[in-house]
Design an enzyme around this catalytic site. Structure first.
Site, PDB file in Angstrom:
ATOM      1  N   ARG A  91     -11.657  10.801  -4.622  1.00 53.11           N
ATOM      2  CA  ARG A  91     -10.803  10.481  -4.245  1.00 53.11           C
ATOM      3  C   ARG A  91     -10.155  11.713  -5.235  1.00 53.11           C
ATOM      4  O   ARG A  91     -11.701  12.140  -6.397  1.00 53.11           O
ATOM      5  CB  ARG A  91      -9.612   9.090  -4.559  1.00 53.11           C
ATOM      6  CG  ARG A  91     -10.034   7.814  -5.164  1.00 53.11           C
ATOM      7  CD  ARG A  91      -9.772   8.345  -6.570  1.00 53.11           C
ATOM      8  NE  ARG A  91      -8.577   9.115  -7.025  1.00 53.11           N
ATOM      9  CZ  ARG A  91      -8.283  10.191  -8.080  1.00 53.11           C
ATOM     10  NH1 ARG A  91      -9.525  10.083  -9.422  1.00 53.11           N
ATOM     11  NH2 ARG A  91      -7.565  10.536  -8.784  1.00 53.11           N
ATOM     12  N   GLY A  92      -9.086  11.900  -5.472  1.00 57.53           N
ATOM     13  CA  GLY A  92      -9.275  13.529  -6.449  1.00 57.53           C
ATOM     14  C   GLY A  92      -9.046  14.672  -5.067  1.00 57.53           C
ATOM     15  O   GLY A  92      -9.946  14.589  -4.334  1.00 57.53           O
ATOM     16  N   ASP A  95      -2.523  18.609  -5.060  1.00 56.84           N
ATOM     17  CA  ASP A  95      -3.126  18.310  -3.750  1.00 56.84           C
ATOM     18  C   ASP A  95      -3.105  19.401  -2.894  1.00 56.84           C
ATOM     19  O   ASP A  95      -3.767  19.938  -2.031  1.00 56.84           O
ATOM     20  CB  ASP A  95      -2.764  17.035  -3.507  1.00 56.84           C
ATOM     21  CG  ASP A  95      -3.704  15.464  -4.179  1.00 56.84           C
ATOM     22  OD1 ASP A  95      -4.313  15.091  -3.636  1.00 56.84           O
ATOM     23  OD2 ASP A  95      -3.499  15.168  -4.710  1.00 56.84           O
ATOM     24  N   ARG A 129      -7.665  12.205   4.992  1.00 57.39           N
ATOM     25  CA  ARG A 129      -6.795  12.597   3.950  1.00 57.39           C
ATOM     26  C   ARG A 129      -6.047  13.902   4.491  1.00 57.39           C
ATOM     27  O   ARG A 129      -6.358  14.626   3.898  1.00 57.39           O
ATOM     28  CB  ARG A 129      -7.416  12.379   2.509  1.00 57.39           C
ATOM     29  CG  ARG A 129      -8.073  10.889   2.406  1.00 57.39           C
ATOM     30  CD  ARG A 129      -7.563   9.654   1.598  1.00 57.39           C
ATOM     31  NE  ARG A 129      -6.389  10.081   1.253  1.00 57.39           N
ATOM     32  CZ  ARG A 129      -5.658   9.989  -0.262  1.00 57.39           C
ATOM     33  NH1 ARG A 129      -7.717   9.616  -0.489  1.00 57.39           N
ATOM     34  NH2 ARG A 129      -4.647   9.626  -0.122  1.00 57.39           N
ATOM     35  N   GLN A 162      -4.220   5.157 -10.402  1.00 53.46           N
ATOM     36  CA  GLN A 162      -5.407   5.674 -11.055  1.00 53.46           C
ATOM     37  C   GLN A 162      -5.085   5.779 -12.542  1.00 53.46           C
ATOM     38  O   GLN A 162      -6.456   5.949 -12.862  1.00 53.46           O
ATOM     39  CB  GLN A 162      -4.966   6.810 -10.291  1.00 53.46           C
ATOM     40  CG  GLN A 162      -6.055   6.924  -8.679  1.00 53.46           C
ATOM     41  CD  GLN A 162      -4.372   6.364  -7.986  1.00 53.46           C
ATOM     42  OE1 GLN A 162      -3.716   5.797  -8.054  1.00 53.46           O
ATOM     43  NE2 GLN A 162      -4.322   7.186  -6.727  1.00 53.46           N
ATOM     44  N   ASN A 195       1.808  15.752  -5.345  1.00 51.54           N
ATOM     45  CA  ASN A 195       0.497  15.537  -6.067  1.00 51.54           C
ATOM     46  C   ASN A 195       0.753  13.840  -6.098  1.00 51.54           C
ATOM     47  O   ASN A 195       1.740  14.002  -5.565  1.00 51.54           O
ATOM     48  CB  ASN A 195       0.296  16.139  -7.561  1.00 51.54           C
ATOM     49  CG  ASN A 195       0.094  15.749  -7.919  1.00 51.54           C
ATOM     50  OD1 ASN A 195      -1.345  15.505  -7.797  1.00 51.54           O
ATOM     51  ND2 ASN A 195       0.087  14.831  -9.862  1.00 51.54           N
ATOM     52  N   LYS A 196       0.555  13.368  -6.332  1.00 56.86           N
ATOM     53  CA  LYS A 196       0.521  11.712  -6.184  1.00 56.86           C
ATOM     54  C   LYS A 196       2.115  11.448  -6.262  1.00 56.86           C
ATOM     55  O   LYS A 196       2.527  11.743  -7.514  1.00 56.86           O
ATOM     56  CB  LYS A 196      -0.384  11.090  -6.968  1.00 56.86           C
ATOM     57  CG  LYS A 196      -0.872   9.955  -7.502  1.00 56.86           C
ATOM     58  CD  LYS A 196      -1.305   8.640  -6.250  1.00 56.86           C
ATOM     59  CE  LYS A 196      -1.873   9.561  -5.869  1.00 56.86           C
ATOM     60  NZ  LYS A 196      -2.543   9.660  -4.803  1.00 56.86           N
TER      61      LYS A 196
END
Length: 352
Positions: A46-47, A237, A89, A196, A247-248
């Site tokens: 991920r990332g 992201d 994703r 995370q 982003n997250k």
């Protein structure tokens, strides 16, 4: 240091299973594109930059499996695999970027026999990985001077070597500052519900001997109010042309808190994360994952049976809350439209 993802001498893709960290360092070997797609979807890898590399390597695996001598049939089959990978994703644009770059490689080498074309794709996937590491190191070189000596830095989610092919974006800036002799400490938010920050960021920083203290996500405002945080650095992201950042989930909250307390809020990302085709962040797709990630953890239910939950895993931070974007080609400050377009260059021409 660990290897987040690599192409092996056996022509397979080897990646560190991030769902098993920090308890175990377990590597997964993907022998076909379906295994790579599963690894991305299940968050074994991920990332945004890391799944861009994974997507490219997944297409290289797919290319090895296509049994045809016809270029047209080869291109059509590879395109089908590429579309399937894109859907794993949807928010992180690096995944689509990596797949698009591989498909451009196909067009550039279409005069080659298919067997040689496959080898060109394998080499391209390896180059994408190597370039990502160099880009991350460049982000660190450009950004580390933004961290003053003695600073307490808050970061969110994991934007380190685990989220990239190596070195990291937000953590790359922190690593570069640490290596340059800057005294600093890091606050790592847990990043619920997938943790995370707790599982990955704290683990990475421990490996490097960088002082890190773990907090729950809802402690950040309290620490800012008490003057215990000096700045915030996060990854991204997807970045729209005007500087809006996906982003997250929880990033937007931190950006608003940082502005309320007069703290710099930096976003570190390679230019492969920039999507110039989107004028602003409203058009960025926000992925929603299984609500079970919210109602329980590691197989243990934490909410009552029947409780409803939502699980959007990203949010969008408007550019007005962002002090600067730290990229592999330099630091960009407002206005972001002109700054990002000037830095983008031909590698992003397909997304202008």
């Amino acid at each position: 240091m660990f290897e987040t993802i690599e192409w092996t001498s056996a022509d397979t893709v080897r990646l560190l299973d991030q769902t098993r960290l920090p308890a175990e360092e377990v590597y997964v070997e993907c022998r076909d594109v379906a295994a790579v797609a599963h690894a991305i979807r299940s968050m074994q890898i991920r990332g945004a930059p890391a799944i861009g590399v994974a997507g490219a390597m997944g297409l290289a695996l797919a290319a090895q499996s296509i049994r045809t001598r016809s270029f047209e049939e080869f291109r059509a089959e590879l395109s089908r695999h590429g579309e399937a990978l894109r859907q794993t994703r949807p928010t992180a644009v690096n995944l689509a970027w990596g797949i698009d770059r591989m498909q451009r490689c196909v067009e550039q080498h279409k005069a080659l026999p298919v067997a040689e074309l496959v080898q060109s794709l394998i080499r391209e996937a390896q180059r994408i990985r190597e370039e990502d590491i160099l880009d991350n190191q460049a982000i660190g070189a450009h950004g580390h001077r933004l961290i003053p000596d003695g600073a307490a830095v808050l970061t969110h989610c994991n934007a380190g070597a685990l989220a990239t092919a190596g070195y990291g974006t937000a953590l790359g800036v922190i690593r570069a500052a640490h290596a340059a002799g800057t005294r600093l400490s890091v606050w790592a938010g847990e990043t619920r519900p997938f943790l995370q920050g707790a599982r990955l960021t704290a683990w990475e920083l421990q490996q490097d001997g960088i002082p890190v203290t773990l907090i729950t996500d809802n402690m950040a405002g309290h620490l800012m109010q008490r003057g215990e945080i000096d700045l915030v650095i996060v990854g991204a992201d997807r970045i729209a042309r005007n500087g809006d950042v996906a982003n997250k989930i929880g990033t937007y909250t931190l950006a608003v808190l940082a502005q309320a307390h007069g703290l710099p809020f930096y976003v570190a990302a390679p230019l492969s994360t920039v999507d110039l085709s989107l004028p602003d962040g409203e058009a960025i797709p926000i992925e929603e994952r299984d609500p079970a990630e919210v109602t329980g953890w590691a197989g243990i239910r934490t909410a009552p049976v029947g409780a409803r939950a939502r699980n959007p895993v990203f949010d969008m931070t408007p550019h007005r809350y962002i002090t600067a974007l730290i990229t592999n080609r330099g630091v960009v400050r407002p206005p972001y439209d002109s700054g990002l377009t000037a830095l983008a260059g031909p590698d992003l021409s397909g997304r202008v």
